[in-house]
Design an enzyme around this catalytic site. Sequence first.
Site, PDB file in Angstrom:
ATOM      1  CE  LYS A  22      -1.732   1.571   4.049  1.00  0.00           C
ATOM      2  NZ  LYS A  22      -1.596   2.994   4.254  1.00  0.00           N
ATOM      3  CG  ASN A  23       2.256   2.718   3.668  1.00  0.00           C
ATOM      4  OD1 ASN A  23       1.115   3.030   3.165  1.00  0.00           O
ATOM      5  ND2 ASN A  23       2.791   2.662   4.670  1.00  0.00           N
ATOM      6  NE  ARG A 102      -1.661  12.041   7.650  1.00  0.00           N
ATOM      7  CZ  ARG A 102      -1.428  13.230   7.910  1.00  0.00           C
ATOM      8  NH1 ARG A 102      -2.636  13.890   8.172  1.00  0.00           N
ATOM      9  NH2 ARG A 102      -0.402  13.783   7.816  1.00  0.00           N
ATOM     10  NE  ARG A 131       0.501  10.623  10.288  1.00  0.00           N
ATOM     11  CZ  ARG A 131      -0.224   9.733   9.669  1.00  0.00           C
ATOM     12  NH1 ARG A 131      -1.177   9.157   9.974  1.00  0.00           N
ATOM     13  NH2 ARG A 131       0.451   9.318   8.408  1.00  0.00           N
ATOM     14  N   PRO A 132       1.543  16.666  11.456  1.00  0.00           N
ATOM     15  CG  PRO A 132       3.313  17.704  12.306  1.00  0.00           C
ATOM     16  CD  PRO A 132       2.389  16.453  12.340  1.00  0.00           C
ATOM     17  CB  VAL A 133       1.817  18.568   5.914  1.00  0.00           C
ATOM     18  CG1 VAL A 133       0.930  17.387   5.772  1.00  0.00           C
ATOM     19  CG2 VAL A 133       1.076  20.086   6.175  1.00  0.00           C
ATOM     20  CG  ASP A 134       6.092  20.890  10.221  1.00  0.00           C
ATOM     21  OD1 ASP A 134       5.721  19.805  10.205  1.00  0.00           O
ATOM     22  OD2 ASP A 134       7.279  21.016  11.063  1.00  0.00           O
ATOM     23  CG  LEU A 135       9.230  18.402   8.795  1.00  0.00           C
ATOM     24  CD1 LEU A 135       9.797  17.021   9.351  1.00  0.00           C
ATOM     25  CD2 LEU A 135      10.172  19.528   9.118  1.00  0.00           C
ATOM     26  CG  ASP A 316       3.367   1.489   9.484  1.00  0.00           C
ATOM     27  OD1 ASP A 316       3.462   1.743   8.306  1.00  0.00           O
ATOM     28  OD2 ASP A 316       2.887   2.292  10.550  1.00  0.00           O
ATOM     29  CB  ILE A 338       7.371   6.773  14.589  1.00  0.00           C
ATOM     30  CG1 ILE A 338       8.544   6.126  14.400  1.00  0.00           C
ATOM     31  CG2 ILE A 338       6.859   7.833  13.163  1.00  0.00           C
ATOM     32  CD1 ILE A 338       9.614   6.824  13.966  1.00  0.00           C
ATOM     33  NE  ARG A 408      -7.169   4.137   5.579  1.00  0.00           N
ATOM     34  CZ  ARG A 408      -6.630   5.127   6.050  1.00  0.00           C
ATOM     35  NH1 ARG A 408      -6.660   5.523   7.286  1.00  0.00           N
ATOM     36  NH2 ARG A 408      -5.627   5.775   5.464  1.00  0.00           N
TER      37      ARG A 408
HETATM   38  C1  EPZ Z   1       4.213   7.222   6.267  1.00  0.00           C
HETATM   39  O1  EPZ Z   1       3.414   8.140   6.992  1.00  0.00           O
HETATM   40  C2  EPZ Z   1       3.422   5.802   6.220  1.00  0.00           C
HETATM   41  N1  EPZ Z   1       2.149   6.123   5.280  1.00  0.00           N
HETATM   42  C3  EPZ Z   1       2.966   5.680   7.650  1.00  0.00           C
HETATM   43  O2  EPZ Z   1       1.944   4.312   7.517  1.00  0.00           O
HETATM   44  C4  EPZ Z   1       4.180   5.322   8.289  1.00  0.00           C
HETATM   45  O3  EPZ Z   1       3.760   4.872   9.663  1.00  0.00           O
HETATM   46  C5  EPZ Z   1       4.996   6.433   8.554  1.00  0.00           C
HETATM   47  O4  EPZ Z   1       5.357   6.887   6.925  1.00  0.00           O
HETATM   48  C6  EPZ Z   1       6.373   6.143   9.106  1.00  0.00           C
HETATM   49  O5  EPZ Z   1       7.135   4.854   8.640  1.00  0.00           O
HETATM   50  C7  EPZ Z   1       2.232   5.922   4.086  1.00  0.00           C
HETATM   51  O6  EPZ Z   1       3.255   5.718   3.430  1.00  0.00           O
HETATM   52  C8  EPZ Z   1       0.905   6.233   3.389  1.00  0.00           C
HETATM   53  P1  EPZ Z   1       6.250  10.489   8.430  1.00  0.00           P
HETATM   54  P2  EPZ Z   1       4.087   9.732   6.941  1.00  0.00           P
HETATM   55  O7  EPZ Z   1       6.092  11.746   7.491  1.00  0.00           O
HETATM   56  O8  EPZ Z   1       4.996   9.739   5.499  1.00  0.00           O
HETATM   57  C9  EPZ Z   1       6.514  13.667  11.697  1.00  0.00           C
HETATM   58  C10 EPZ Z   1      -0.029   2.923   7.653  1.00  0.00           C
HETATM   59  O9  EPZ Z   1      -0.360   2.436   8.665  1.00  0.00           O
HETATM   60  N2  EPZ Z   1       6.487  14.705  10.575  1.00  0.00           N
HETATM   61  O10 EPZ Z   1       7.580   9.433   8.061  1.00  0.00           O
HETATM   62  O11 EPZ Z   1       2.921  10.484   7.074  1.00  0.00           O
HETATM   63  C11 EPZ Z   1       4.990  12.974  11.894  1.00  0.00           C
HETATM   64  O12 EPZ Z   1       4.161  13.353  12.672  1.00  0.00           O
HETATM   65  C12 EPZ Z   1       0.708   4.547   7.856  1.00  0.00           C
HETATM   66  O13 EPZ Z   1       0.161   2.500   6.640  1.00  0.00           O
HETATM   67  C13 EPZ Z   1       6.445  16.091  10.872  1.00  0.00           C
HETATM   68  O14 EPZ Z   1       6.152  16.503  12.118  1.00  0.00           O
HETATM   69  O15 EPZ Z   1       5.027   9.611   8.057  1.00  0.00           O
HETATM   70  C14 EPZ Z   1       5.528  11.484  12.306  1.00  0.00           C
HETATM   71  O16 EPZ Z   1       5.679  11.941  13.878  1.00  0.00           O
HETATM   72  C15 EPZ Z   1       0.460   5.076   9.263  1.00  0.00           C
HETATM   73  N3  EPZ Z   1       5.975  16.976   9.948  1.00  0.00           N
HETATM   74  C16 EPZ Z   1       6.931  11.354  11.629  1.00  0.00           C
HETATM   75  O17 EPZ Z   1       7.500  12.891  11.424  1.00  0.00           O
HETATM   76  C17 EPZ Z   1       5.924  16.537   8.745  1.00  0.00           C
HETATM   77  O18 EPZ Z   1       5.971  17.566   7.778  1.00  0.00           O
HETATM   78  C18 EPZ Z   1       7.068  10.497  10.860  1.00  0.00           C
HETATM   79  O19 EPZ Z   1       6.123  10.975   9.729  1.00  0.00           O
HETATM   80  C19 EPZ Z   1       5.817  15.239   8.298  1.00  0.00           C
HETATM   81  C20 EPZ Z   1       6.003  14.473   9.368  1.00  0.00           C
END
Ligand code: EPZ
Length: 430
Positions: A22-23, A102, A131-135, A316, A338, A408
């Site tokens: 999926k991912n 998302r 789940r912010p998107v600031d980065l 996960d 995480i 999902r």
């Molecule tokens: C991906 O989510 C996966 N989703 C998640 O799987 C997975 O748990 C996660 O990576 C970690 O491996 C998909 O690939 C669709 P991150 P993602 O950006 O990309 C913080 C599932 O069950 N962060 O690596 O959203 C964030 O809040 C899902 O399939 C910021 O602070 O994860 C988290 O604490 C759940 N600012 C950490 O970083 C940002 O702009 C890691 O998030 C982006 C992220």
Amino acid sequence: MDRIRITGGAPLQGTIPISGAKNAALPLMIAAMLTGDTVELRNVPRLADVGLLLRILGNHGVDHTVTGKRPGQTAETGQTIRLDASSVIDTCAPYELVSRMRASFWVIAPLVARFGEACVSMPGGCAIGTRPVDLLLMALERLGVTIGIDGGNVLAKAPKGLRGAEITFPKVTVSGTHVALMAATLAEGQTVIDNAAREPEVVDLADCLNKMGARVTGAGTSRIVIEGVSRLHGTTHTVMPDRIETGTYAMAVAMTGGDVLLEGGRPEYLQSAIDVLRQVGVEIDPTNEGLRVRRDGARLRAVDITTDPFPGFPTDLQAQFMALMTRAQGTSRIRETIFENRFMHVQELARFGAQIRLDGDAAMVDGVEMLKGAPVMATDLRASVSLVIAGLAATGDTEIHRVYHLDRGFEALEAKLSRCGASIERLRAA
Ligand code: EPZ
């Protein structure tokens, strides 16, 4: 809403085919918007999230065709989706869709890189965290995009196109890496992404982008270099197998005992989970068809874990591992680094009689001899499958509510488990 009923106690024997990841499929589908040519994706899993993303891409004007099973393919063979983004119109993907999916926010990257502007709804939080998107937005700004927020939508503009830059992520982010990678392929000049996510899904995306004419090196390491090109072309790409599904079913076999071949599973994608499961007392042997997982009647041993970005123990698989530890000998300390709220499954596991204490970002699991079936509720995707794992080993019946969470991310879960001897059925809502 559908429910799932499980009668626990049966060991799992046989073969489980592993579906496409999926991912990996989600970013690959979004990457198809980087070109006006057709991109064909094979081994795409039949999941609710894939269907929802197709609707969102359709909202942006992406046409798609899905081919069914070709002669000789089994029911488990993934679907083939051909995506055509030759006539994309940028309209804001509606909040009610983006908030449920998302990853659809990531369309901001191909839209702004190819058309110089994008309007995408902010995704909002979810059950496991804010789940912010600031980065993600920081990365785009480094590439020359101006970002504005209006009415809950992100307005991204780069009328003169993107330019290569040095992007350093303060923390590892899979979504940030995907967005930076996709946008940088069409930026003028070189982009370097430092502290990049090393997940196999990032490598799968980079492989597909390179087949589309991009020039990406270093994917899978924490430093990715991209030489921008003026356009990308179509290609055909097969989605990698799902490492989280592989790890999930390995833990199910560990929980029930038995002997199962996880067909198509790739050990190099989940070595950290394999190492932990071997410490727990599970036999895992790579074969040329996949991974063979065995566990005889001996009691499981409690093992401590801390979730980490790849190649560490994947967040996960944390809920699934916690379910397994509820019956281990001793106390397991499970630390989640995480996401800030990824212990929603604890209260539901406690309904089976599990003994779990929360202590900040850690859960202490005191193993018990026996779990008792109970009605429970799924709260998020991976938490819901931890309830399935508990139910498979619990005495008596378990009924899991809100199973749309399961749909999902786990293709044909009941079929894959019942063909290995599990007593599991879906009770369709009236
Ligand atoms: C991906 O989510 C996966 N989703 C998640 O799987 C997975 O748990 C996660 O990576 C970690 O491996 C998909 O690939 C669709 P991150 P993602 O950006 O990309 C913080 C599932 O069950 N962060 O690596 O959203 C964030 O809040 C899902 O399939 C910021 O602070 O994860 C988290 O604490 C759940 N600012 C950490 O970083 C940002 O702009 C890691 O998030 C982006 C992220």
